[in-house]
Design an enzyme around this catalytic site. Structure first.
Site, short mmCIF file in Angstrom:
data_model
loop_
_atom_site.label_atom_id
_atom_site.label_comp_id
_atom_site.label_asym_id
_atom_site.label_seq_id
_atom_site.Cartn_x
_atom_site.Cartn_y
_atom_site.Cartn_z
N CYS A 1 36.93 51.68 68.78
CA CYS A 1 37.61 50.39 68.97
C CYS A 1 38.96 50.64 69.67
CB CYS A 1 37.81 49.74 67.59
SG CYS A 1 38.77 48.24 67.66
N CYS B 1 37.93 46.51 60.81
CA CYS B 1 36.95 46.84 61.83
C CYS B 1 36.57 48.29 61.54
CB CYS B 1 37.55 46.71 63.22
SG CYS B 1 36.53 47.52 64.47
N TYR C 1 76.01 43.01 35.23
CA TYR C 1 76.77 41.76 35.14
C TYR C 1 77.15 41.30 33.73
CZ TYR C 1 71.95 40.00 34.79
OH TYR C 1 70.66 39.80 34.44
N CYS D 1 35.27 41.96 65.28
CA CYS D 1 36.56 42.50 65.76
C CYS D 1 36.91 41.88 67.12
CB CYS D 1 36.45 44.01 65.88
SG CYS D 1 37.90 44.75 66.62
N CYS E 1 36.57 44.86 69.83
CA CYS E 1 35.34 45.58 70.17
C CYS E 1 34.06 44.89 69.71
CB CYS E 1 35.40 47.01 69.63
SG CYS E 1 35.22 47.07 67.83
N LYS F 1 71.09 27.47 42.73
CA LYS F 1 70.08 28.09 43.59
C LYS F 1 70.21 27.59 45.02
CE LYS F 1 66.31 29.35 41.34
NZ LYS F 1 65.59 30.58 41.15
N LYS G 1 73.67 35.71 42.49
CA LYS G 1 72.46 35.75 41.68
C LYS G 1 71.48 36.69 42.40
CE LYS G 1 69.33 32.85 39.03
NZ LYS G 1 68.18 33.71 39.16
N GLU H 1 79.61 34.72 40.63
CA GLU H 1 78.93 35.97 41.00
C GLU H 1 77.70 35.65 41.83
OE1 GLU H 1 77.70 37.89 37.39
OE2 GLU H 1 79.75 37.92 36.62
N ASP I 1 68.41 38.84 43.38
CA ASP I 1 66.99 38.51 43.23
C ASP I 1 66.20 39.78 42.94
OD1 ASP I 1 64.83 36.91 43.12
OD2 ASP I 1 64.65 36.59 45.28
S1 IVH Z 1 73.81 36.30 33.66
C1 IVH Z 1 72.62 34.61 29.51
N1 IVH Z 1 74.39 36.95 36.11
O1 IVH Z 1 68.99 35.51 36.67
C2 IVH Z 1 72.20 34.81 30.87
N2 IVH Z 1 72.10 36.67 35.53
O2 IVH Z 1 67.65 33.17 34.64
C3 IVH Z 1 72.62 36.12 31.40
N3 IVH Z 1 70.54 37.13 37.39
O3 IVH Z 1 66.88 36.92 34.47
C4 IVH Z 1 72.33 36.25 32.81
N4 IVH Z 1 72.07 37.65 38.88
O4 IVH Z 1 68.27 38.62 35.62
C5 IVH Z 1 73.41 36.67 35.23
N5 IVH Z 1 75.06 37.58 38.24
C6 IVH Z 1 74.08 37.31 37.37
C7 IVH Z 1 72.73 37.34 37.73
C8 IVH Z 1 71.75 37.01 36.78
C9 IVH Z 1 70.78 37.51 38.65
C10 IVH Z 1 69.20 36.87 36.83
C11 IVH Z 1 68.98 37.45 35.46
C12 IVH Z 1 68.16 36.45 34.70
C13 IVH Z 1 68.11 35.28 35.61
C14 IVH Z 1 68.59 34.09 34.87
#
Ligand code: IVH
Length: 672
Positions: free
Chosen positions: A433, A427, A224, A409, A412, A315, A115, A113, A117
């Site tokens: 200005c 300013c 998720y 500035c 001016c 990451k 991740k 999946e 942000d």
């Molecule tokens: S699973 C038991 N799936 O990443 C862990 N986390 O450090 C359950 N996050 O704070 C998390 N996308 O908010 C999971 N597809 C994803 C995610 C995800 C982002 C975030 C989550 C958590 C951090 C994990």
């Protein structure tokens, strides 16, 4: 309508609204027009007002916000909210798979999946109704942000299908890049400090006390994980599919946002795909998450103190390039805010050539300890222009070229001021200005303000250089011959400008109020003030206490309004604008005529000066008819902001003329 009938109607409207909300925000496939949706919502709001005890906590009317949370209560999680262990290389992911194989000897399946942000959220549903939403907090207890989360339209308030009677769903709330950029552009325009990145903005937004503001920020979500004592499925993938069926926004396999794989190669394929493609996503991700699919296997693997052994985050390395900091420009905005911008030796980053980077403010320069000629690291985030994140000190030369923030500035020469606790230098010469003067005029003529056709930044520059304008009121005293004297100005363009200026006298008061550019007074605030005070005279006389009575007006905005009108120069501009016929009063009575009789109108999108209902009344009071969808019988489409592209195309295909709200008003005035 009696109470029983009201109950039936409320339940019918609630069902329909929930269904259409789902089609729009989760499926991206609406079946009815925005207008029809808003009409239904309005009906429901009216009924709830009439019969307050029939209003449900999970009514679709909660989406627009309005409830205030004074203090976010701390609540213990039923299932601890763990985090993930991170990995940064293929080798680490391979090691993880090998470790798992030591415990699980049957065939392994993984789910990959994104991740996301954003901010982690856990939402409990009881009998298919949204019960409570908690932040992660310290993992053991989180804060109850229920009211705010209910405004996020991709999160269902009531579920459909075969959901467990009591369960928790977890996911991520984030701010899409488009919402983030729009929000920052609006903030910059009214002299507010801009936000640093979408993640922090999402997190700050969820902690706002006024849920109405949260509703306006357009947050989104992906879910998720499902946690329940009543598990009916045996894999993670099945539970995601189920959550989708109950009404949640879950990643789609067809868009490769989620993928089931059974090998390291499969995992790597997913990682590589998104490492390259993530720049095209409408939101930010910082990696991918790989999870063991079978719940039984997950159970066997168990967890460490902080994170499950059955999942790992990979990451992405944020793409970072090194280049030379050649010079720093100090830009002056229309509010006088000074923004330092770095000029860099051009370098390729994320598919584009980067020449400039934002430096935000003096603290940022200090923190990075920047010197001219430094070899700097540049990254791209949620902002349009990239940022400098560090310096390669090994390459720093001998000479001390430390960048010092300006004291005066650049435009001016006025000494710069930095208020206690503020990051930005300003300013203060706001009336004289040059970039501030020009910026204020550009703001005044902008589409969302006076919408003066034919005038743009370039012409404003020319007018300023030729000493023809020094403020907005001067625009109304421009003569045809003045314009013709300008470099490359043809007769036709000059006429267009004068016509545009003349037409702007019809622009309604709330837009005029936005146009005059009081610091911190954005479009919404201007509308609220205009509706409340009705005339500029009453607004100018308002005391601080009276101002803060208005919804959404806090101390800061109130003080800024008072300061603005305390200046005699600002009052003089308003007096002159008034003399020239610019609108400084709300149009009180709705016009009535038969001007529009025989014509059918379709209304779509969001309007500025009027609410949708007001536009509808205006059309009907003048003899026009309203229809909900475009057909060959439609005579006009009145289009506001954010209108769906499908509707626009249909109007164009059928040759239906499209009117803006200003054009509609003009049509009524001309025929009056
Ligand atoms: S699973 C038991 N799936 O990443 C862990 N986390 O450090 C359950 N996050 O704070 C998390 N996308 O908010 C999971 N597809 C994803 C995610 C995800 C982002 C975030 C989550 C958590 C951090 C994990």
């Amino acid at each position: 309508m009696n109470k029983q009938e009201a109950q039936l109607e409320i339940s019918r409207l609630t069902k329909a609204l929930n269904h259409h909300n789902y089609l729009y925000y989760v499926e991206s496939n609406p079946e009815i027009s925005d207008y029809e949706f808003d009409q239904m919502l309005k009906q429901l709001q009216d009924l709830e007002q009439q019969f307050p005890d029939l209003a449900d906590d999970n009514s679709p009317t909660k989406r627009v916000g309005g409830d205030i949370t004074k203090k976010f209560e701390s609540v213990k999680h039923r299932f601890p909210m763990l985090s993930l262990s991170n990995s940064y290389s293929q080798e680490e992911v391979i090691d993880w798979v090998e470790r798992i194989k030591k415990t699980i000897d049957s065939k392994l399946e993984f789910v990959c999946e994104l991740k996301y942000d954003g901010v982690a959220i856990g939402i409990q549903y009881i009998n298919g109704s949204f019960f409570r939403a908690l932040t992660r907090g310290d993992g053991v207890s989180g804060e109850d942000i229920t009211t705010n989360v209910k405004t996020i339209r991709s999160i269902p308030l009531t579920l459909h299908g075969d959901f467990p009677p009591d369960f928790e769903i977890r996911g991520e709330i984030f701010m899409p890049l488009a919402s983030f950029q729009k929000l920052n552009a609006q903030r910059e325009d009214i002299g507010e400090v801009t936000f640093a990145n979408p993640r922090n903005t999402a997190s700050g937004t969820l902690k706002l006390q006024d849920s109405k503001l949260v509703a306006e920020r357009n947050l989104d979500s992906y879910l998720y994980a499902v946690y329940s004592e009543y598990r009916t499925v045996s894999t993670h993938m099945e539970s995601i599919h189920n959550a989708g069926k109950w009404g949640f926004k879950v990643p789609k396999e067809s868009e490769r946002l989620i993928e089931k794989v059974d090998s390291i190669e499969g995992i790597m394929g997913f990682i590589q795909y998104w490492d390259e493609q993530r720049v095209h996503l409408p939101f930010e991700i910082d990696g991918v998450v790989i999870k063991v699919n079978s719940y039984e296997d997950q159970q066997k693997l168990g967890m460490t103190a902080k994170s499950p052994r059955w999942a790992i985050a990979y990451k992405f390395k944020t793409e970072r390039v090194e280049t030379i900091l050649e010079s720093v420009d100090f830009q002056v905005g229309r509010t006088g805010a000074i923004t330092p911008v770095a000029n860099l030796t051009p370098v390729q980053l994320g598919g584009t050539t980067v020449k400039r980077a934002s430096l935000h403010n003096a603290d940022q320069i200090e923190k990075l300890d920047l010197h001219l000629g430094d070899s700097v690291y540049v990254e791209k985030g949620g902002e349009i222009i990239p940022k400098i994140v560090g310096v390669n000190l090994e390459k720093r030369g001998e000479v001390d070229n430390k960048i010092v923030f300006l004291e005066t500035c650049p435009a001016c020469g006025t000494p710069l001021k930095r208020e206690e606790g503020e990051a930005q230098h300003f300013c203060t010469n706001d009336l004289y200005c040059p970039p501030q003067v020009k910026g204020k005029i550009e703001h005044f003529i902008g589409r969302k303000a006076m919408n003066i056709d034919g005038l743009g930044a370039e012409t404003v520059d020319l007018l300023y250089e030729n000493e023809l304008v020094r403020n907005a009121a001067d625009l109304y005293e421009l003569k045809f011959d003045d314009l013709l004297k300008l470099n490359r100005m043809a007769e036709k363009s000059a006429n267009n400008i004068l016509k545009g200026i003349e037409a702007s006298k019809e622009v309604p008061f709330d837009k005029v109020l936005f146009a005059i550019g009081i610091r911190f007074v954005g479009e919404t605030v201007a509308k609220k003030l205009a509706r409340y005070f009705k005339t500029i005279d009453q607004l100018m006389e308002a005391t601080f206490e009276e101002l803060i009575q208005v919804e959404e007006i806090g101390d800061k905005i109130a003080q800024s309004i008072i300061d603005h009108f305390n200046r005699k120069e600002n009052r003089a501009i308003i007096d002159r604008l008034k003399l020239h016929g610019v609108q400084f009063e709300m149009v009180q009575s709705v016009m009535e005529s038969a001007t529009l009789s025989g014509s059918t109108f379709v209304i779509s999108g969001v309007f500025n000066a009027f609410s949708r209902d007001e536009i509808k009344t205006l059309i009907e009071n003048n003899g026009g008819k309203i229809a909900s969808s475009i057909s060959s019988k439609t005579n006009f489409l009145v289009a506001g902001d954010n209108m769906g592209p499908a509707k626009l195309k249909k109007a164009e295909d059928l040759g239906v003329p499209i009117l803006s709200e200003d054009e509609l008003l003009l049509m009524l005035k001309q025929n009056a």
